[in-house]
Design an enzyme around this catalytic site. Structure first.
Site, short mmCIF file in Angstrom:
data_model
loop_
_atom_site.label_atom_id
_atom_site.label_comp_id
_atom_site.label_asym_id
_atom_site.label_seq_id
_atom_site.Cartn_x
_atom_site.Cartn_y
_atom_site.Cartn_z
N ASP A 10 0.62 -1.26 0.44
CA ASP A 10 0.01 -0.29 0.19
C ASP A 10 0.67 0.79 -0.15
OD1 ASP A 10 0.90 0.26 2.81
OD2 ASP A 10 -1.02 0.14 3.38
N CYS A 66 3.33 -3.01 3.80
CA CYS A 66 2.33 -1.53 4.29
C CYS A 66 3.23 -1.45 5.30
CB CYS A 66 1.09 -2.32 4.75
SG CYS A 66 0.94 -3.15 6.60
N THR A 68 3.15 -0.28 8.62
CA THR A 68 3.93 -1.65 9.55
C THR A 68 4.43 -3.17 9.66
OG1 THR A 68 1.41 -2.02 10.16
CG2 THR A 68 2.85 -0.24 11.11
N HIS A 99 11.42 -22.89 9.01
CA HIS A 99 10.11 -24.18 9.47
C HIS A 99 9.08 -24.10 9.17
CE1 HIS A 99 13.45 -24.61 13.74
NE2 HIS A 99 13.41 -25.61 12.25
N HIS A 134 8.19 -30.24 10.40
CA HIS A 134 7.64 -29.46 9.65
C HIS A 134 7.04 -29.28 9.15
CE1 HIS A 134 10.85 -27.49 12.14
NE2 HIS A 134 11.99 -28.11 11.52
#
Length: 145
Positions: A10, A66, A68, A99, A134
């Site tokens: 964004d 974005c 954060t 993992h 995993h």
């Protein structure tokens, strides 16, 4: 042939997206899913559309950004088949691949500096999934969604 890597953001991650795209395009085929400016856009739309490109195998992996990284991470992980990892350092990027076989790396454009972000991306791209125990855990996650 260069490996394809998608990238999408964004407005909050636009500057970092542009830096990463330009830094990586000599080594990888960078597929830019937007946005194309710092004009405000809705991250769920941009990130959702880009994640659908991963799910359709247009690109095997995606870097999503974005401001954060939180919103992009939430939006991406709402989609069945997407394993998005919000990473802030090289260790979490490595482990997200090793993992968790993360197919989307999420970064915060307003949180990370360019040098660290580039190191995180390179570590993420260069790390392979270990499989084994995993893979079983990823199967358990898929069963729950």
């Amino acid at each position: 042939m260069k490996e394809k890597i998608g990238i999408a953001t964004d407005h909050g991650g636009f500057a970092l997206k542009e830096f990463l795209r330009k830094s990586l395009e000599e080594t990888y085929e960078m597929v830019d899913y937007g946005t194309k400016s710092e004009e405000s856009v809705d991250y769920p739309t941009i990130i959702g559309d880009a994640c659908r490109k991963v799910l359709s195998n247009e690109v095997p992996r995606l870097i999503a950004l974005c401001g954060t990284g939180i919103g992009a991470s939430i939006a991406a992980n709402r989609m069945k088949g997407i394993r998005a990892a919000l990473c802030h350092d090289e260790f979490t990027a490595e482990m997200s691949r090793r993992h968790n076989n993360a197919n989307v790396l999420v970064l915060g454009g307003r949180v990370l500096g360019t040098d660290l972000a580039l190191r995180i991306v390179k570590k993420w791209i260069e790390t392979d999934f270990e499989g084994g125990r995993h893979q079983k855990r990823l199967g358990l996650i898929e069963e729950q969604s």
